[in-house]
Design a protein around this motif. Structure first.
Motif, mmCIF file in Angstrom:
data_model
loop_
_atom_site.group_PDB
_atom_site.id
_atom_site.type_symbol
_atom_site.label_atom_id
_atom_site.label_comp_id
_atom_site.label_asym_id
_atom_site.label_seq_id
_atom_site.Cartn_x
_atom_site.Cartn_y
_atom_site.Cartn_z
ATOM 1 N N GLY A 14 0.754 -1.283 0.041
ATOM 2 C CA GLY A 14 -0.113 0.151 0.050
ATOM 3 C C GLY A 14 0.810 1.298 0.054
ATOM 4 N N SER A 15 1.666 1.406 -0.813
ATOM 5 C CA SER A 15 2.423 2.851 -1.164
ATOM 6 C C SER A 15 1.588 3.405 -2.289
ATOM 7 C CB SER A 15 3.703 2.732 -1.377
ATOM 8 O OG SER A 15 4.234 3.967 -1.880
ATOM 9 N N ARG A 43 -4.556 -4.547 1.947
ATOM 10 C CA ARG A 43 -4.805 -2.941 2.054
ATOM 11 C C ARG A 43 -4.894 -2.327 0.524
ATOM 12 N NH1 ARG A 43 -6.618 -1.798 6.783
ATOM 13 N NH2 ARG A 43 -5.204 -2.222 8.238
ATOM 14 N N SER A 44 -3.845 -3.111 -0.414
ATOM 15 C CA SER A 44 -3.754 -2.405 -1.719
ATOM 16 C C SER A 44 -5.224 -2.975 -2.352
ATOM 17 C CB SER A 44 -2.760 -3.230 -2.507
ATOM 18 O OG SER A 44 -1.592 -2.689 -2.119
ATOM 19 N N ARG A 50 -6.860 9.070 -2.788
ATOM 20 C CA ARG A 50 -6.692 10.393 -3.938
ATOM 21 C C ARG A 50 -5.866 9.601 -5.223
ATOM 22 N NH1 ARG A 50 -3.333 11.617 0.271
ATOM 23 N NH2 ARG A 50 -1.206 12.122 -0.130
ATOM 24 N N PHE A 51 -5.093 8.681 -4.786
ATOM 25 C CA PHE A 51 -4.124 8.169 -6.185
ATOM 26 C C PHE A 51 -4.931 7.186 -6.993
ATOM 27 C CE2 PHE A 51 -1.301 9.290 -2.593
ATOM 28 C CZ PHE A 51 -0.789 10.166 -3.217
ATOM 29 N N THR A 94 6.074 -1.411 1.224
ATOM 30 C CA THR A 94 5.918 -0.260 2.166
ATOM 31 C C THR A 94 6.604 -0.521 3.476
ATOM 32 O OG1 THR A 94 4.062 -1.876 3.422
ATOM 33 C CG2 THR A 94 3.338 0.022 1.772
ATOM 34 N N ASN A 96 5.507 -0.880 6.131
ATOM 35 C CA ASN A 96 4.722 -1.948 7.103
ATOM 36 C C ASN A 96 5.211 -3.553 6.518
ATOM 37 O OD1 ASN A 96 2.151 -2.871 8.569
ATOM 38 N ND2 ASN A 96 1.731 -3.478 6.424
ATOM 39 N N THR A 97 5.334 -3.495 5.376
ATOM 40 C CA THR A 97 5.670 -5.119 4.922
ATOM 41 C C THR A 97 7.228 -5.420 5.122
ATOM 42 O OG1 THR A 97 3.733 -5.296 3.415
ATOM 43 C CG2 THR A 97 5.787 -6.443 2.566
ATOM 44 N N SER A 129 9.516 1.685 -0.854
ATOM 45 C CA SER A 129 8.895 3.078 -0.898
ATOM 46 C C SER A 129 8.045 3.571 0.419
ATOM 47 C CB SER A 129 7.677 3.014 -2.099
ATOM 48 O OG SER A 129 7.117 4.393 -2.354
#
Ligand SMILES: Cc1cc2nc3c(=O)[nH]c(=O)nc-3n(C[C@H](O)[C@H](O)[C@H](O)COP(=O)(O)O)c2cc1C
Length: 195
Positions: A14-15, A43-44, A50-51, A94, A96-97, A129
């Motif tokens: 999720g970046s 999450r993805s 907004r992206f 991410t 997180n990952t 990222s």
């Protein structure tokens, strides 16, 4: 086995600001390898931001790969036992990952895919990222740099003044990094100056 027959897993975490560039990298990879399996973190798969909308990204990714995305732990589990992949790419990866991978946690589709695939001693390629790359995530990147079978897409600071701890991989180098990883080599230089 020729290079184009290598089976690639391409996982997106999720970046979201990186998704547009990650899709370009995915297109390049899909142009080189016959079989590319998309993998979405939970999450993805579920975050509208907004992206862009999650459903729109999924449709594009599945259309580029010509197959449905793996998006659950149960869906990722057979990757190891059935030896489904030759290389797994996590792009973007991410903070997180990264933390989960460094700690051996496998509670998401993508971290389960990595755990399952690594049991075969095959390469995992990470395209970091994260805004805390030179802060909270630094120790996890350090741990993963020292781990067997893990390779990094060359990365650097994307905005040293505005976001002094942010790190982003150079996604134009994803295909080269995969090729090197399949040979058991880390593409160099791993630290890229601004791009
Ligand atoms: C709009 C948006 C943008 C985000 N961008 C990033 C990012 O660039 N890097 C990052 O590490 N996390 C980012 N996050 C946070 C991750 O999505 C969050 O940590 C999530 O739990 C990651 O789960 P995953 O690693 O399983 O995909 C962002 C979140 C949102 C909502």
């Amino acid at each position: 086995m020729s290079m184009e027959d290598k089976r690639v897993g391409f996982a997106l975490t999720g970046s979201f600001c990186t998704f547009a560039r990650a899709l370009e990298a995915l297109e390049q990879v899909a142009g080189r390898y016959r079989e590319v399996t998309p993998i979405l973190s939970e999450r993805s798969a579920s975050t509208d931001s907004r992206f862009g909308a999650a459903a729109g990204f999924r449709a594009k990714i599945e259309s580029i790969c010509g197959r449905p995305a793996v998006d659950t732990v149960a869906g990722a589990e057979p990757i190891g036992p059935k030896k489904l992949l030759d290389v797994l790419v996590i792009c973007p990866c991410t903070g997180n990952t990264l933390a989960k991978l460094a700690a051996g946690i496998a509670d998401s589709s993508v971290t389960m895919a990595a755990k399952s695939h690594l049991r075969n001693g095959r390469p995992v390629v990470l395209a970091v990222s994260t805004n805390d790359g030179l802060a909270g995530a630094a120790k996890n990147i350090g741990a993963l740099l020292d781990k067997k079978h893990i390779y990094f897409v060359p990365f650097g600071q994307d905005d040293p003044v505005g976001k002094p701890t942010s790190l982003v991989a150079d996604l134009s180098r994803v295909p080269e990094t995969i090729e090197a990883a399949l040979r058991g080599e880390q593409l160099q230089p791993v630290l890229s100056v601004r791009h």
